[in-house]
Design a protein around this motif. Structure first.
Motif, PDB file in Angstrom:
ATOM      1  N   MET A   1       0.828  -1.166   0.000  1.00  6.47           N
ATOM      2  CA  MET A   1       0.000   0.000   0.000  1.00  6.47           C
ATOM      3  C   MET A   1       0.875   1.232   0.000  1.00  6.47           C
ATOM      4  O   MET A   1       1.966   1.223   0.521  1.00  6.47           O
ATOM      5  N   ASN A   2       0.325   2.268  -0.558  1.00  8.94           N
ATOM      6  CA  ASN A   2       1.081   3.487  -0.724  1.00  8.94           C
ATOM      7  C   ASN A   2       0.471   4.565   0.158  1.00  8.94           C
ATOM      8  O   ASN A   2      -0.642   4.969  -0.048  1.00  8.94           O
ATOM      9  N   ARG A   3       1.196   5.016   1.159  1.00  9.33           N
ATOM     10  CA  ARG A   3       0.661   6.022   2.075  1.00  9.33           C
ATOM     11  C   ARG A   3       1.644   7.162   2.168  1.00  9.33           C
ATOM     12  O   ARG A   3       2.817   6.967   2.406  1.00  9.33           O
ATOM     13  N   THR A   4       1.130   8.360   2.010  1.00  5.32           N
ATOM     14  CA  THR A   4       1.965   9.538   2.106  1.00  5.32           C
ATOM     15  C   THR A   4       1.394  10.448   3.175  1.00  5.32           C
ATOM     16  O   THR A   4       0.231  10.790   3.134  1.00  5.32           O
ATOM     17  N   GLU A   5       2.214  10.813   4.154  1.00 13.47           N
ATOM     18  CA  GLU A   5       1.769  11.752   5.176  1.00 13.47           C
ATOM     19  C   GLU A   5       2.225  13.134   4.763  1.00 13.47           C
ATOM     20  O   GLU A   5       3.353  13.335   4.351  1.00 13.47           O
ATOM     21  N   ARG A   6       1.313  14.087   4.869  1.00 14.07           N
ATOM     22  CA  ARG A   6       1.633  15.451   4.476  1.00 14.07           C
ATOM     23  C   ARG A   6       1.331  16.394   5.619  1.00 14.07           C
ATOM     24  O   ARG A   6       0.337  16.266   6.301  1.00 14.07           O
ATOM     25  N   SER A   7       2.179  17.353   5.790  1.00 13.31           N
ATOM     26  CA  SER A   7       1.951  18.392   6.780  1.00 13.31           C
ATOM     27  C   SER A   7       1.196  19.528   6.117  1.00 13.31           C
ATOM     28  O   SER A   7       1.569  19.983   5.039  1.00 13.31           O
ATOM     29  N   SER A   8       0.127  19.988   6.734  1.00 18.02           N
ATOM     30  CA  SER A   8      -0.668  21.057   6.139  1.00 18.02           C
ATOM     31  C   SER A   8       0.077  22.385   6.103  1.00 18.02           C
ATOM     32  O   SER A   8      -0.297  23.277   5.371  1.00 18.02           O
ATOM     33  N   THR A   9       1.131  22.517   6.889  1.00 14.93           N
ATOM     34  CA  THR A   9       1.866  23.772   6.923  1.00 14.93           C
ATOM     35  C   THR A   9       3.046  23.799   5.960  1.00 14.93           C
ATOM     36  O   THR A   9       3.584  24.855   5.688  1.00 14.93           O
ATOM     37  N   SER A  10       3.441  22.652   5.432  1.00 10.70           N
ATOM     38  CA  SER A  10       4.618  22.646   4.560  1.00 10.70           C
ATOM     39  C   SER A  10       4.331  21.973   3.221  1.00 10.70           C
ATOM     40  O   SER A  10       5.199  21.346   2.651  1.00 10.70           O
ATOM     41  N   ALA A  11       3.109  22.114   2.727  1.00 13.99           N
ATOM     42  CA  ALA A  11       2.746  21.504   1.451  1.00 13.99           C
ATOM     43  C   ALA A  11       3.402  22.274   0.313  1.00 13.99           C
ATOM     44  O   ALA A  11       3.523  23.490   0.351  1.00 13.99           O
ATOM     45  N   SER A  12       3.853  21.545  -0.689  1.00 13.60           N
ATOM     46  CA  SER A  12       4.404  22.187  -1.873  1.00 13.60           C
ATOM     47  C   SER A  12       3.897  21.458  -3.109  1.00 13.60           C
ATOM     48  O   SER A  12       3.546  20.287  -3.047  1.00 13.60           O
ATOM     49  N   VAL A  13       3.834  22.168  -4.202  1.00 19.21           N
ATOM     50  CA  VAL A  13       3.351  21.602  -5.457  1.00 19.21           C
ATOM     51  C   VAL A  13       4.515  21.544  -6.430  1.00 19.21           C
ATOM     52  O   VAL A  13       5.238  22.516  -6.606  1.00 19.21           O
ATOM     53  N   VAL A  14       4.702  20.386  -7.030  1.00 13.58           N
ATOM     54  CA  VAL A  14       5.772  20.208  -7.996  1.00 13.58           C
ATOM     55  C   VAL A  14       5.138  20.048  -9.375  1.00 13.58           C
ATOM     56  O   VAL A  14       4.312  19.162  -9.590  1.00 13.58           O
ATOM     57  N   SER A  50     -10.095  13.742   2.658  1.00 12.17           N
ATOM     58  CA  SER A  50      -9.531  12.410   2.474  1.00 12.17           C
ATOM     59  C   SER A  50      -9.985  11.832   1.144  1.00 12.17           C
ATOM     60  O   SER A  50     -11.089  12.093   0.687  1.00 12.17           O
ATOM     61  N   VAL A  51      -9.096  11.027   0.556  1.00 15.65           N
ATOM     62  CA  VAL A  51      -9.400  10.365  -0.707  1.00 15.65           C
ATOM     63  C   VAL A  51      -8.788   8.971  -0.670  1.00 15.65           C
ATOM     64  O   VAL A  51      -7.678   8.789  -0.192  1.00 15.65           O
ATOM     65  N   ALA A  52      -9.533   7.986  -1.162  1.00 16.71           N
ATOM     66  CA  ALA A  52      -8.997   6.637  -1.334  1.00 16.71           C
ATOM     67  C   ALA A  52      -9.245   6.226  -2.778  1.00 16.71           C
ATOM     68  O   ALA A  52     -10.315   6.480  -3.322  1.00 16.71           O
ATOM     69  N   VAL A  53      -8.243   5.627  -3.383  1.00 11.73           N
ATOM     70  CA  VAL A  53      -8.344   5.218  -4.781  1.00 11.73           C
ATOM     71  C   VAL A  53      -7.927   3.760  -4.902  1.00 11.73           C
ATOM     72  O   VAL A  53      -6.906   3.359  -4.349  1.00 11.73           O
ATOM     73  N   VAL A  54      -8.725   2.996  -5.603  1.00 15.18           N
ATOM     74  CA  VAL A  54      -8.365   1.624  -5.941  1.00 15.18           C
ATOM     75  C   VAL A  54      -8.254   1.574  -7.453  1.00 15.18           C
ATOM     76  O   VAL A  54      -9.192   1.923  -8.160  1.00 15.18           O
ATOM     77  N   SER A  55      -7.106   1.168  -7.945  1.00 17.07           N
ATOM     78  CA  SER A  55      -6.863   1.114  -9.386  1.00 17.07           C
ATOM     79  C   SER A  55      -6.667  -0.330  -9.825  1.00 17.07           C
ATOM     80  O   SER A  55      -6.005  -1.097  -9.138  1.00 17.07           O
ATOM     81  N   VAL A  56      -7.252  -0.668 -10.967  1.00 14.72           N
ATOM     82  CA  VAL A  56      -7.089  -1.999 -11.543  1.00 14.72           C
ATOM     83  C   VAL A  56      -6.504  -1.811 -12.940  1.00 14.72           C
ATOM     84  O   VAL A  56      -7.012  -1.008 -13.729  1.00 14.72           O
ATOM     85  N   SER A  57      -5.434  -2.539 -13.250  1.00 14.83           N
ATOM     86  CA  SER A  57      -4.789  -2.407 -14.553  1.00 14.83           C
ATOM     87  C   SER A  57      -5.733  -2.857 -15.661  1.00 14.83           C
ATOM     88  O   SER A  57      -6.699  -3.579 -15.420  1.00 14.83           O
ATOM     89  N   SER A  58      -5.445  -2.431 -16.877  1.00 18.15           N
ATOM     90  CA  SER A  58      -6.325  -2.745 -18.012  1.00 18.15           C
ATOM     91  C   SER A  58      -6.443  -4.243 -18.263  1.00 18.15           C
ATOM     92  O   SER A  58      -7.458  -4.708 -18.775  1.00 18.15           O
ATOM     93  N   ASP A  59      -5.433  -5.018 -17.876  1.00 23.99           N
ATOM     94  CA  ASP A  59      -5.529  -6.470 -18.064  1.00 23.99           C
ATOM     95  C   ASP A  59      -6.155  -7.164 -16.852  1.00 23.99           C
ATOM     96  O   ASP A  59      -6.338  -8.380 -16.847  1.00 23.99           O
ATOM     97  N   GLY A  60      -6.483  -6.400 -15.812  1.00 20.15           N
ATOM     98  CA  GLY A  60      -7.137  -6.951 -14.631  1.00 20.15           C
ATOM     99  C   GLY A  60      -6.219  -7.674 -13.672  1.00 20.15           C
ATOM    100  O   GLY A  60      -6.661  -8.196 -12.656  1.00 20.15           O
ATOM    101  N   ALA A  62      -3.313  -6.391 -12.056  1.00 15.09           N
ATOM    102  CA  ALA A  62      -2.715  -5.611 -10.977  1.00 15.09           C
ATOM    103  C   ALA A  62      -3.753  -4.703 -10.330  1.00 15.09           C
ATOM    104  O   ALA A  62      -4.545  -4.065 -11.016  1.00 15.09           O
ATOM    105  N   VAL A  63      -3.744  -4.678  -9.018  1.00 11.99           N
ATOM    106  CA  VAL A  63      -4.638  -3.807  -8.256  1.00 11.99           C
ATOM    107  C   VAL A  63      -3.772  -2.977  -7.328  1.00 11.99           C
ATOM    108  O   VAL A  63      -2.877  -3.498  -6.660  1.00 11.99           O
ATOM    109  N   GLY A  64      -4.021  -1.696  -7.299  1.00  8.69           N
ATOM    110  CA  GLY A  64      -3.263  -0.820  -6.421  1.00  8.69           C
ATOM    111  C   GLY A  64      -4.199   0.034  -5.589  1.00  8.69           C
ATOM    112  O   GLY A  64      -5.316   0.333  -6.008  1.00  8.69           O
ATOM    113  N   THR A  65      -3.766   0.400  -4.407  1.00  8.48           N
ATOM    114  CA  THR A  65      -4.538   1.301  -3.561  1.00  8.48           C
ATOM    115  C   THR A  65      -3.662   2.466  -3.151  1.00  8.48           C
ATOM    116  O   THR A  65      -2.464   2.299  -2.912  1.00  8.48           O
TER     117      THR A  65
END
Length: 93
Positions: A1-14, A50-60, A62-65
């Motif tokens: 699983m892929n989890r990223t913690e972000r601080s609301s005071t130090s957010a940056s956009v790349v 909050s957002v949660a995403v479940v992705s399934v590859s086109s061939d079915g 691979a599943v990622g969250t």
């Protein structure tokens, strides 16, 4: 699983330019893009926490969250994904 913690005071956009693979547009692709654009609009308006995403590859194969959420939302997101999974499975029958 892929989890990223972000601080609301130090957010940056790349900024980046994604490479787009040539794909023939169809209703399924348009539906995925529409859902993502709806969520991006809500995020830009500050209406999401909050957002949660479940992705399934086109061939079915691979599943990622992925998720981005506040500390107390993890349990709620897992519960909603479980309900969604049951609804999807019921829809296949």
């Amino acid at each position: 699983m892929n989890r990223t913690e972000r601080s609301s005071t130090s957010a940056s956009v790349v900024a980046f330019t994604p490479r787009v693979a040539p794909v023939e547009a169809n209703e399924e692709i348009a539906s995925v893009i529409e859902v993502l654009q709806d969520q991006l609009a809500l995020a830009r308006e500050g209406k999401l926490r909050s957002v949660a995403v479940v992705s399934v590859s086109s061939d079915g194969e691979a599943v990622g969250t992925q998720w981005s959420c506040q500390r107390g939302d993890v349990t709620s997101l897992i519960g909603k994904l479980a309900v969604l999974t049951h609804d999807l499975m019921a829809g296949r029958q």
